[in-house]
Write an enzyme that holds these catalytic residues in place. Sequence first.
Site, PDB file in Angstrom:
ATOM      1  N   ASP A 111      -7.971  -8.504   4.460  1.00 15.39           N
ATOM      2  CA  ASP A 111      -9.313  -9.048   4.692  1.00 15.39           C
ATOM      3  C   ASP A 111     -10.155  -7.963   4.680  1.00 15.39           C
ATOM      4  O   ASP A 111     -11.279  -8.086   4.491  1.00 15.39           O
ATOM      5  CB  ASP A 111      -9.328  -9.948   5.957  1.00 15.39           C
ATOM      6  CG  ASP A 111      -9.232 -11.468   5.498  1.00 15.39           C
ATOM      7  OD1 ASP A 111      -9.813 -11.831   4.147  1.00 15.39           O
ATOM      8  OD2 ASP A 111      -8.703 -12.114   6.386  1.00 15.39           O
ATOM      9  N   CYS A 114       0.609   4.284  -8.428  1.00 13.06           N
ATOM     10  CA  CYS A 114       1.519   4.598  -7.388  1.00 13.06           C
ATOM     11  C   CYS A 114       2.961   4.465  -7.992  1.00 13.06           C
ATOM     12  O   CYS A 114       3.345   5.081  -8.897  1.00 13.06           O
ATOM     13  CB  CYS A 114       1.197   3.807  -6.113  1.00 13.06           C
ATOM     14  SG  CYS A 114       2.021   4.968  -4.776  1.00 13.06           S
ATOM     15  N   HIS A 158      -4.330   5.143  -4.807  1.00  5.52           N
ATOM     16  CA  HIS A 158      -4.702   3.727  -5.096  1.00  5.52           C
ATOM     17  C   HIS A 158      -6.315   3.544  -5.157  1.00  5.52           C
ATOM     18  O   HIS A 158      -7.079   3.395  -4.421  1.00  5.52           O
ATOM     19  CB  HIS A 158      -4.479   2.844  -4.066  1.00  5.52           C
ATOM     20  CG  HIS A 158      -2.807   2.655  -3.934  1.00  5.52           C
ATOM     21  ND1 HIS A 158      -2.228   1.593  -4.393  1.00  5.52           N
ATOM     22  CD2 HIS A 158      -2.118   3.249  -2.987  1.00  5.52           C
ATOM     23  CE1 HIS A 158      -0.917   1.701  -4.197  1.00  5.52           C
ATOM     24  NE2 HIS A 158      -0.691   2.661  -3.397  1.00  5.52           N
ATOM     25  N   GLU A 162      -7.783   1.414  -6.605  1.00  3.55           N
ATOM     26  CA  GLU A 162      -8.386  -0.211  -6.426  1.00  3.55           C
ATOM     27  C   GLU A 162      -9.047  -0.619  -4.907  1.00  3.55           C
ATOM     28  O   GLU A 162      -9.850  -1.228  -5.016  1.00  3.55           O
ATOM     29  CB  GLU A 162      -7.150  -1.126  -6.557  1.00  3.55           C
ATOM     30  CG  GLU A 162      -6.141  -1.162  -5.437  1.00  3.55           C
ATOM     31  CD  GLU A 162      -4.799  -0.284  -5.766  1.00  3.55           C
ATOM     32  OE1 GLU A 162      -5.041   0.816  -6.493  1.00  3.55           O
ATOM     33  OE2 GLU A 162      -3.833  -0.531  -5.173  1.00  3.55           O
TER      34      GLU A 162
HETATM   35  N1  GLN Z   1       7.804   3.289  -3.448  1.00  2.00           N
HETATM   36  C1  GLN Z   1       7.050   4.391  -3.741  1.00  2.00           C
HETATM   37  C2  GLN Z   1       6.521   5.471  -2.881  1.00  2.00           C
HETATM   38  O1  GLN Z   1       6.920   5.240  -1.649  1.00  2.00           O
HETATM   39  C3  GLN Z   1       5.668   3.833  -4.268  1.00  2.00           C
HETATM   40  C4  GLN Z   1       4.729   3.342  -3.066  1.00  2.00           C
HETATM   41  C5  GLN Z   1       3.524   2.610  -3.813  1.00  2.00           C
HETATM   42  O2  GLN Z   1       3.609   2.057  -4.806  1.00  2.00           O
HETATM   43  N2  GLN Z   1       2.668   2.343  -2.916  1.00  2.00           N
HETATM   44  O3  GLN Z   1       6.601   6.524  -2.935  1.00  2.00           O
END
Ligand code: GLN
Length: 534
Positions: free
Chosen positions: A71, A382, A508, A510
């Site tokens: 949220d 990621c 990220h 997004e």
């Molecule tokens: N599992 C991967 C890491 O820990 C990618 C993590 C993710 O995509 N947020 O680096």
Amino acid sequence: MKKYIFVTGGVCSGLGKGVAAASLGSLLERSGLHVRLVKIDPYINVDAGTMSPYQHGEVYVTDDGAETDLDLGNYARYTSAPLGKENSITTGQIYQEVIQREREGRYLGRTVQVIPHITDEIKRRICLVGEAADVDVTIIEIGGTVGDIESVPFLEAARQFIHDTGKKGVMFVHVTLVPGVAGGELKTKPTQHSVKELREIGIQPDVLLCRAARPLNIDERKKIALFTNVEEEAVISAYDVPTTIYEIPLLFHDQRLDEIAVERLNLQVGPADLSVWRRVVGTIKSATRTVRIALVGKYIELGDSYKSVTEALSHGGIANGVRVEIVRIDSERVENVARIEELFEGIDGVLIPGGFGARGVKGMILAARYARVNKIPCFGICLGLQVMVIEFARSILKLEDANSTEFAPGCASPVVSLLEEQIDVKNYGGTMRLGKSDAVLGADTKIREAYATETINERHRHRYEVSNRFRERLAEKGMIIAGTTMDRELVESVQWSDHPWGIGVQFHPEFKSKPFDPHPLFTSFVNASLVHAG
Ligand code: GLN
């Protein structure tokens, strides 16, 4: 004087309280007020970091590295209110703090109890946000449903605000369900019951946001008002909007929700300027072209697992004046299908999102290969970036057992690994990289072109990194290291050379996209997909 608005939920969960709270926040903000939002999650977990995306949907990460409820992502998309650790409160945090204080002997031998000690700590945490200098109104969304055992202390703390701030200092908005039965009739009884439950604990709602499949008619509103003691004009019809959830601020404004709040709390505001929402909704509604983006993930079954990613894709659509159709593809299906091209038929772009653990990674690697070979725009986020690197190392560097040590500890070619497993990087811990950090983008890269700036600031949530031992070999063979940390030590972005749009990012993006301020990478990706569609 600081004002507080509590948003509670009745009848059942999943009514969109978060979007409702965020929409109200937006209306007040666009009337000139400084708004803050707080989410209360009555579960015992200290934060959402350890929770499965299947149970709880996406984990939203703030600049300061808090792993929070999704949220907060809604608040971020609808408002410009700053968000951090203090905007997410859980039962776990409250008890942890009180128990720690008790162990330190700070309760001076008194019995430590839910009332007043737990409720005082809840109020302290809310006021930490709400009493800050530049804040006018704080909206507090209490997760779960009225009647849940877990939410009782939070509702009691909310009730005490009536005492602490006086009647003009606090307002209660209750989001409730008005279900339909065969024949189209709407049933008000569940709403009556849930308001009764609220009143039993001393809270009389000022506003009801009635979720229903269609708009409530006058008689239905009158009936609900009569039985719940809420003024008729404050019985608001929060019906299902057909095209976009970004219409909800306008829907509430048309029914005077913001004016009701302003009058109720005695606030001084100018007229609400909602032109941005009108523009966003207008663009979405007038879009005629559609691009089809495959989202190849491992938590596909639950719609909310990739909430910020799917919203950011739709923002990319707004920026390009097109509709984005998201085709969810379970990566495990990619592993088991005989002809992968059938799954990707008519797809204009492929997005491989984040994730943890080995399950489904094989399918993501196949999807990345398919997109690379067939020159379909591909966006790896990621884990998605890590998958692009593994795939490239296997196919182009011919390192057949290239892998991440997350999935294959001890593999011969750990192209993605923990920092302590990499010999030439020192001084970094092996813990999760969380929250915002700066990155520098290479000249003449697609990502630099998309951002139109050299340094960027994005949020992280991962433990593994592209291994520096393989960086040179990857680059030599055509995997451009397009972005790094400021000290150049860690890979932040890669790009397939000789490909229309193949970009992976370790962060990220997004989380920072907004409907009226689409993230440049999503804008660029949707644009490339549009070009691919022809
Ligand atoms: N599992 C991967 C890491 O820990 C990618 C993590 C993710 O995509 N947020 O680096």
